[in-house]
Scaffold this motif. Sequence first.
Motif, PDB file in Angstrom:
ATOM      1  N   CYS E   7       0.990  -1.132  -0.046  1.00  0.00           N
ATOM      2  CA  CYS E   7       0.133  -0.041  -0.017  1.00  0.00           C
ATOM      3  C   CYS E   7       0.987   1.290   0.071  1.00  0.00           C
ATOM      4  CB  CYS E   7      -0.909   0.103   1.223  1.00  0.00           C
ATOM      5  SG  CYS E   7      -1.972   1.376   1.386  1.00  0.00           S
ATOM      6  N   ALA E   8       1.142   1.623  -1.343  1.00  0.00           N
ATOM      7  CA  ALA E   8       2.195   2.702  -1.497  1.00  0.00           C
ATOM      8  C   ALA E   8       1.549   4.022  -1.224  1.00  0.00           C
ATOM      9  CB  ALA E   8       3.082   2.570  -2.487  1.00  0.00           C
ATOM     10  N   VAL E   9       1.476   4.656  -0.329  1.00  0.00           N
ATOM     11  CA  VAL E   9       0.688   6.039  -0.145  1.00  0.00           C
ATOM     12  C   VAL E   9       1.522   6.954   0.885  1.00  0.00           C
ATOM     13  CG1 VAL E   9      -1.523   4.937  -0.589  1.00  0.00           C
ATOM     14  CG2 VAL E   9      -0.686   4.968   1.752  1.00  0.00           C
ATOM     15  N   PRO E  10       1.014   8.327   0.743  1.00  0.00           N
ATOM     16  CA  PRO E  10       2.015   9.015   1.744  1.00  0.00           C
ATOM     17  C   PRO E  10       1.316   9.021   3.045  1.00  0.00           C
ATOM     18  CG  PRO E  10       0.367  10.350   0.412  1.00  0.00           C
ATOM     19  CD  PRO E  10       0.259   8.879  -0.033  1.00  0.00           C
ATOM     20  N   MET E  11       1.981   8.570   4.109  1.00  0.00           N
ATOM     21  CA  MET E  11       1.722   8.472   5.664  1.00  0.00           C
ATOM     22  C   MET E  11       2.378   9.486   6.309  1.00  0.00           C
ATOM     23  SD  MET E  11      -0.132   5.569   5.569  1.00  0.00           S
ATOM     24  CE  MET E  11      -0.183   5.441   7.231  1.00  0.00           C
ATOM     25  N   SER E  12       3.031  10.114   5.522  1.00  0.00           N
ATOM     26  CA  SER E  12       3.711  11.283   6.276  1.00  0.00           C
ATOM     27  C   SER E  12       3.754  12.448   5.310  1.00  0.00           C
ATOM     28  CB  SER E  12       5.221  11.013   7.087  1.00  0.00           C
ATOM     29  OG  SER E  12       6.271  10.752   5.981  1.00  0.00           O
ATOM     30  N   GLY E  13       4.127  13.621   5.697  1.00  0.00           N
ATOM     31  CA  GLY E  13       3.804  14.646   4.653  1.00  0.00           C
ATOM     32  C   GLY E  13       2.497  15.177   4.555  1.00  0.00           C
ATOM     33  N   ALA E  14       2.452  16.327   3.523  1.00  0.00           N
ATOM     34  CA  ALA E  14       1.292  17.064   3.600  1.00  0.00           C
ATOM     35  C   ALA E  14       0.102  16.177   3.245  1.00  0.00           C
ATOM     36  CB  ALA E  14       1.569  17.921   2.405  1.00  0.00           C
ATOM     37  N   GLY E  66       9.681  -9.516  -2.886  1.00  0.00           N
ATOM     38  CA  GLY E  66       8.717 -10.461  -3.531  1.00  0.00           C
ATOM     39  C   GLY E  66       7.287  -9.803  -3.602  1.00  0.00           C
ATOM     40  N   THR E  67       6.965  -8.537  -3.279  1.00  0.00           N
ATOM     41  CA  THR E  67       5.656  -8.084  -3.353  1.00  0.00           C
ATOM     42  C   THR E  67       5.480  -7.827  -4.980  1.00  0.00           C
ATOM     43  OG1 THR E  67       5.944  -7.272  -1.343  1.00  0.00           O
ATOM     44  CG2 THR E  67       4.105  -6.033  -2.688  1.00  0.00           C
ATOM     45  N   ARG E  68       4.294  -8.268  -5.260  1.00  0.00           N
ATOM     46  CA  ARG E  68       3.799  -7.869  -6.872  1.00  0.00           C
ATOM     47  C   ARG E  68       2.618  -7.097  -7.032  1.00  0.00           C
ATOM     48  NH1 ARG E  68       7.940  -8.590  -7.633  1.00  0.00           N
ATOM     49  NH2 ARG E  68       9.182 -10.211  -8.481  1.00  0.00           N
ATOM     50  N   PHE E  69       1.801  -6.896  -5.961  1.00  0.00           N
ATOM     51  CA  PHE E  69       0.464  -6.213  -6.300  1.00  0.00           C
ATOM     52  C   PHE E  69       0.622  -4.785  -5.526  1.00  0.00           C
ATOM     53  CE2 PHE E  69      -0.209 -10.792  -6.460  1.00  0.00           C
ATOM     54  CZ  PHE E  69      -0.780 -10.576  -7.920  1.00  0.00           C
ATOM     55  N   PHE E  70       0.254  -3.748  -6.072  1.00  0.00           N
ATOM     56  CA  PHE E  70       0.449  -2.555  -5.343  1.00  0.00           C
ATOM     57  C   PHE E  70      -0.589  -1.468  -5.527  1.00  0.00           C
ATOM     58  CE2 PHE E  70       4.979  -3.859  -6.060  1.00  0.00           C
ATOM     59  CZ  PHE E  70       5.457  -3.605  -4.931  1.00  0.00           C
ATOM     60  N   LEU E  71      -1.123  -0.676  -4.441  1.00  0.00           N
ATOM     61  CA  LEU E  71      -1.922   0.217  -4.664  1.00  0.00           C
ATOM     62  C   LEU E  71      -0.970   1.450  -4.539  1.00  0.00           C
ATOM     63  CD1 LEU E  71      -4.861   1.430  -4.189  1.00  0.00           C
ATOM     64  CD2 LEU E  71      -4.375   2.003  -1.983  1.00  0.00           C
ATOM     65  N   GLY E  72      -1.000   2.063  -5.985  1.00  0.00           N
ATOM     66  CA  GLY E  72       0.058   3.011  -6.068  1.00  0.00           C
ATOM     67  C   GLY E  72      -0.215   4.368  -5.957  1.00  0.00           C
ATOM     68  N   GLY E  73       0.024   5.079  -4.971  1.00  0.00           N
ATOM     69  CA  GLY E  73       0.089   6.218  -4.658  1.00  0.00           C
ATOM     70  C   GLY E  73      -0.966   7.175  -4.569  1.00  0.00           C
ATOM     71  N   PHE E  74      -1.075   8.363  -4.043  1.00  0.00           N
ATOM     72  CA  PHE E  74      -2.262   9.260  -3.956  1.00  0.00           C
ATOM     73  C   PHE E  74      -1.903  10.537  -4.998  1.00  0.00           C
ATOM     74  CE2 PHE E  74      -4.382  12.793  -2.323  1.00  0.00           C
ATOM     75  CZ  PHE E  74      -5.745  12.378  -2.253  1.00  0.00           C
ATOM     76  N   LEU E  75      -0.741  10.896  -5.050  1.00  0.00           N
ATOM     77  CA  LEU E  75      -0.361  12.137  -5.665  1.00  0.00           C
ATOM     78  C   LEU E  75      -0.129  11.572  -7.127  1.00  0.00           C
ATOM     79  CD1 LEU E  75       1.809  13.661  -3.295  1.00  0.00           C
ATOM     80  CD2 LEU E  75      -0.384  14.632  -3.945  1.00  0.00           C
TER      81      LEU E  75
END
Lengths: 285, 255, 242, 331, 370
Positions: E7-14, E66-75
């Motif tokens: 789950c590749a999302v901004p957890m810190s920052g704006a 080994g991860t293949r499936f991603f939720l990719g980003g918000f920005l």
Amino acid sequence: MSIYLLQIVNGIGIGMLYFLMAVGLSIVFGLLGFVNFAHGAFFLIGAYVCFQAVDMGLNFWWTLLLAPLLVGAFAWVAEKALLRHIYQLPHEFHIIFTVGVALVLQEAVILQWGALGQNVAPPSELQGVFILGDFVYPTYRLFVIGFTAAMALLLWWLLDGTRLGAIVRAGSESTEMVSLLGLNINRVFSLVFALGALTAGLAGVLAAPIRGVEPFMGVEALGIAFVAVVVGGMGSFWGALAGGLLVGIVQSLMSTIWPEGARLMIYVAMAAVMLLRPNGLFGRT
Amino acid sequence: MTAPILSARNIVKRYGKFTAVNGVSIDIMPGTVHSVIGPNGAGKTTLFHSLTGTVPITEGNILLDGEEVGHLPDYRRVLKGIARSFQVTSLFLNLSVRENLRLAAQGRHPGQAFRLWRDAESLTAACDTAEALLERLNLAAVASRPAGELSHGQQRRLEVGMAMAGRPKVIFLDEPTSGMGIDDIGEMKRLIHGLRNECAVVLIEHNMDIVMDISDRITVMQLGQVLVEARPDEIRNDERVRRAYLGGMITGGAA
Amino acid sequence: MILEVREVHAYYGKSHILQGVSLEVGPGELVTLLGRNGAGKTTTLKTIVGVVAPRGGSIRFMGKDIAGLPAYRIAAGGICLVPEHRGIFRLLSVEENLTMAARKDSPWQLDDVYRIFPRLKERRKNGGSQLSGGEQQMLAIGRALMTHPKVLMLDEPVEGLAPVIVEEIVAQLTQIKKAGMPIILVEQNLAVCTQLGDRHYIIEQGRIVHCAGNAEFLADDSIKDRYLGVNVSTPTPQADHK
Amino acid sequence: MKILKTYRYLLLALAVVLLLPATLSSASLATEVLIFALAALGCNLLLGYTGLMSFGQGIFLGLGSYAAGLALLHLKAPLLAALLLAMLAGALAALVVGWFSIRQRGVYFVMLTLAFAQMFYFLAYTLKNITGGDNGLLNIPRPQLSLLGATLMPTATPWQYYGVVAVLFLIAFALLQRIADSVFGRTLLAIRDNEARAAAIGYNIKSFKLIAFVISGAVTGLAGALHAMLTGIAPLSNIEYHASESILIMTVLGGTGNLFASVLGAAFYVLVGDWLSTLWPRWLMLLGLLLIAVSLYMQKGLWGLGMRLAGIVRPGHGDQPPAALKEGGKQ
Amino acid sequence: DAIQFGCAVPMSGAFAANGKFADMGMKLAIDKYGKVLGKSASYTVIDTEGKPATAIRKVQEAQQKGTRFFLGGFLSSEALAIGKEVDKAGGVCITTAGADELTGSECNRSTFRWSVPTYGAIEQTVRPLIEKLPKAKRWYTITPQYVFGEGLLSAAKAVFQEKGIEHVGNSYHSLAEKEFSGYLTNAIAAKPDVLLLLNFSTQSSDTLRQAVSFGMKKNMTIVMAWASGLEQFESLGADLCEDVYFGAQYWHAIDAPFNKEFVKLANTAFKEDPNYSLAGSFICTKIVLDAIAKANSTDPKAVIAAMEGMKYEGLTGTEEIRKGDHQVIKNYYLLKGKGKSKMRNKTDFADIISSGKSFLPLEKTQCKMS
Ligand SMILES: Nc1ncnc2c1ncn2[C@@H]1O[C@H](COP(=O)(O)OP(=O)(O)OP(=O)(O)O)[C@@H](O)[C@H]1O
Ligand SMILES: Nc1ncnc2c1ncn2[C@@H]1O[C@H](COP(=O)(O)OP(=O)(O)OP(=O)(O)O)[C@@H](O)[C@H]1O
Ligand SMILES: [Mg+2]
Ligand SMILES: [Mg+2]
């Protein structure tokens, strides 16, 4: 009225807030020789205290009084507990330290109030707009201009007309010598640091109804305040005023002339000033 | 008559509206000690600043060995053969005493310092100069200590050494004995006197023993201008100088 | 005794600088502290005023033990040090320098200082950075006087001053002394010391090695020779005048 | 033994290069450590040796990324050429930024570089046709390391690329160490200590500072280029204020006494940052606390801490108490 | 062995708030549907810090593990970067970000997008409003200067031209802007009937707040074409939102069977109504899990093949993944804010005015999938 005139007036409105932000930075910066990257965090806390207080039903006017005092008191304690250990260190530690403090406070705000922004309604007396021909301006912003102007006078007297001002400047050169003259420099430092934080907190409260509150507003405000201070000249009260107004007016005018470059132009204006007057408009040479 | 090694004409230095040095002309002859004395605030140090390039001059010409140097910045004048010490000690406080002197010696060939690959120690000329000076200044015992740890008097000696290390044609010493131990003053006096054989010495001093004993010429300044320039014995008896500066002569320390 | 220093030790880092210094100053007395470079004169003064923390020994000021207090408390209590480097504030004007720590109850007010040092009055609006060395020294002494000191400690006050000014300062110090102010004077200029001092301490390697009244000191050249290296008979080189 | 002493820092750097693959499972992370170590080295040359606290190192990092990215994308440049171009871009920018900034000292200098960082950021943002604006420059290829057509090292897999970065890092480190130890480096230290005196004994302060700036810019540009090839993009965030801030933090974290300290600082910052971010979304608070602790208790940085732990006292660097002062002090 | 999601999302920052909700959404989906092919799915959160370079490096790291499936980003920027990176290693990346390039000029085999592109957002807000407000002939726009903003602006201009609307002015601003009074002064001077905000997230909130303080709500209609949904209403408050129009990808009150199910699920899990970030992350995760089941394989290639053309009951009704550009074909919504007094519960900030599906035909998307 021509649009440029409108933009200049609007720029003054923005600029006065920038001034209030910059002046505290400038005192702490120029007089204590201390680079405070946590100054934005005081702005942030001021704004959030305002949000919390208004949210709990407290009158905005009380908040305007209480929040800055709270921020000032907080800074006073922080200075006594922590900062005093690092004055003697080189600049880099001032910066690293205050960047750390800023991060901690920012994240603490997120922990407490969440990362989402929130709205703060202006006090009901000031919710309307002021209309004069083509000129439409929020009453609240007019109030901010007047209020910050009064604050400016007060600060100016404090820094230039009192002995405290002289002692603080002396302390920025040699704390040892000030102590040798029998003055408790540490207390003066706490006082000035708290005063700087207080003005930032005040700016935060004033900004909240305009901007709302969100955890990253401090960083942004700090960036602008830096520019204002550099343009005006570090440690100079008038510099902070001139710098704040200049940045505000440039920004506002540019949003008509070349909107996409408005931000860039702030920095170009700064570079131009630095070229002509390396120590800023009111800087000591 | 030999030609002066340094010849300054009508030097004017203004700080804003205030004129600190007002049309001073001075000729320094090779192989001599030339003292500049005068009341506090007369502009002696400012004159030094102007001659050595520490501050830019407002007006005037400075000829070093016949070459105009008045417009050069301080570091360029060093190459031409000018070196100075400061009234307020100015050292590399975090560096060792030896390194202080080595750097000062190296400064005569600053081009070498741009060599990004050479070891400092491989440029032996500067190192040798530094070692010799350590002995000469009696600082060998503290050679490896940071200059900031020396006592005031030791620092004053090093301050003079920094100017000597540049092997200048003209050396400017701004109150070299100020703050020095009574025992060291005689030593310093001999040192300065001996410097004459290597270069012309321009000296600001309040210690009249030294000034009267070792100077060949004395320039007396007052209010930014030259009051008189003459030999020491003439100065000693000059009524104007007595009134303006010497007074009863209780300065002079021990001897 | 106004000030009594007993067996005080002090360190810079690990190095033991003061190794049991004892001295005292009585009411109205001017004592001098003499010694070679690096003997510990400045350190002694700094230790008394609390800039350097004393270790061991005691420092009593008007009957109270002040060892270990912060410098500003000691200074506010009335021990005023004019340091070697004068400590002029460059960012403040001459007048601000003078008034910033002034006490209303001090016998020396602004006008008095300007009377003693007219040069300062001329340059009252100037920044501290624009003063000559001598002007700075005048300013430092003037400023000290305005803080209402009960003991004045001067570290090489006439260093680098022109003879006329030295005379003036000596005259002024005599006045101050006459007014009853106890003074500790560190000075390399023996003439000044003997002209002003009631008693003289000689410090060597962080210890007081000799103490004498003025008359005794003046009479005894061997002491000066031994501790101060003043060799009266050493010939000085003569300039060869062409 | 002498060789060991001369090359001790280089050997330490080599140890780090070898240790990273042994301890980390991710090549990207290891590569990023070395890349930021390069950037921190550049910053340290300014801060530790010249006394210039530059808040604008992100400019050179970002420009390095863009220069390499553009060269690789549009000119199909070989790897080495792209790197050289990036170093040139970094050096040129440093020349300009330095020329303006070194006229000021202390806090003013810091603020000026900070302002320049902002200016370059908005410039990059505004010139979106060249830089890709907010999206960044995408699809940057990563060619093999080749010279005159012959392949020296492959870069296809993450660990292969790590190898290339490691070699370049070691070369750069050795060169910088040499510079720091040279007459030039020693002169920088003097200028850092007392500018007025340095000028009075014949050194042209501005040239020395400017050269230090240019070297720093080139090294940081190199780091930017390597970073662009690591990620395949040249993002706007490389030229942002935060990039400058991070580089500075790494440098101070490591310590400014010597160059190797920066390698420690970068490794610590990248690895601990990476680790903390998996622990708690509010990990920046921990980072903040860490910074506070460093400035209060660890002013010599990690290197100083290591030295203190190891009980080693290096002579001549002023970070030991002046022992033996008494014996030497009196004559 | 588990099926790993990132789950590749901004957890810190704006944009930390969005990251937090995305995390919650993925957790909900994995808890509920995480058992496929006899394996169990699990996920790790990857804090992108809102920076594409950091996102890429951490995604690389995850892939190396080994991860293949991603939720990719918000920005937009990080979504683009992650999509590329995942494509290089041959995984699957699905996103809710705004950048049209994701399923346009920069499209690739591995990247899928659930959110409606700028074209659809404008078609479903500006067009219906022009019909609703026939007297509003003069429109003013405020646009962030980057690709996303340009996309919205050019789509809006096309509609203006077609409908004979006078575009009385536009103010560009940078992505770092927080102070909009200057732009609003411009807008007031142009005397528009409608103020169309084409920025998003905190910037659109700031613009709206300041526009209201300038009294603009009184003499013109304000439209925010790309609102971020419930979280934005919550941060603005009902007073500011009253009578303002909002375009939205998702609204918890959507009348679709699966949405009702989902809202119930979210209500039990979190005691609150789901917002866009939570919903987007949830449905994206579910799409991939469904596709894995459909493909009967965890091989990304097979999963991609299964996703292409997949038709399913989604949060906005029946949704379909277009094979040619990997764009999910779904509704976009036009909302109208209502006053505090009219709210039936604390999340009932707005009514859905209209909705519909508008997408550029495949040929016009500039997507050339290799
Ligand atoms: N930077 C400056 N700006 C303005 N005035 C200055 C500056 N520096 C020195 N002055 C003034 O110039 C005059 C001459 O100063 P200078 O230091 O040359 O005197 P000096 O003869 O060396 O005295 P001393 O013997 O006390 O050192 C003084 O009145 C001083 O106040
Ligand atoms: N900050 C310091 N750190 C370490 N050692 C110091 C420091 N200051 C002085 N010392 C040492 O302490 C000793 C005493 O110094 P002090 O300054 O008291 O001497 P002094 O008698 O005042 O000499 P001077 O006549 O030269 O002023 C000297 O050996 C000096 O090297
Ligand atoms: Mg002088
Ligand atoms: Mg001393």
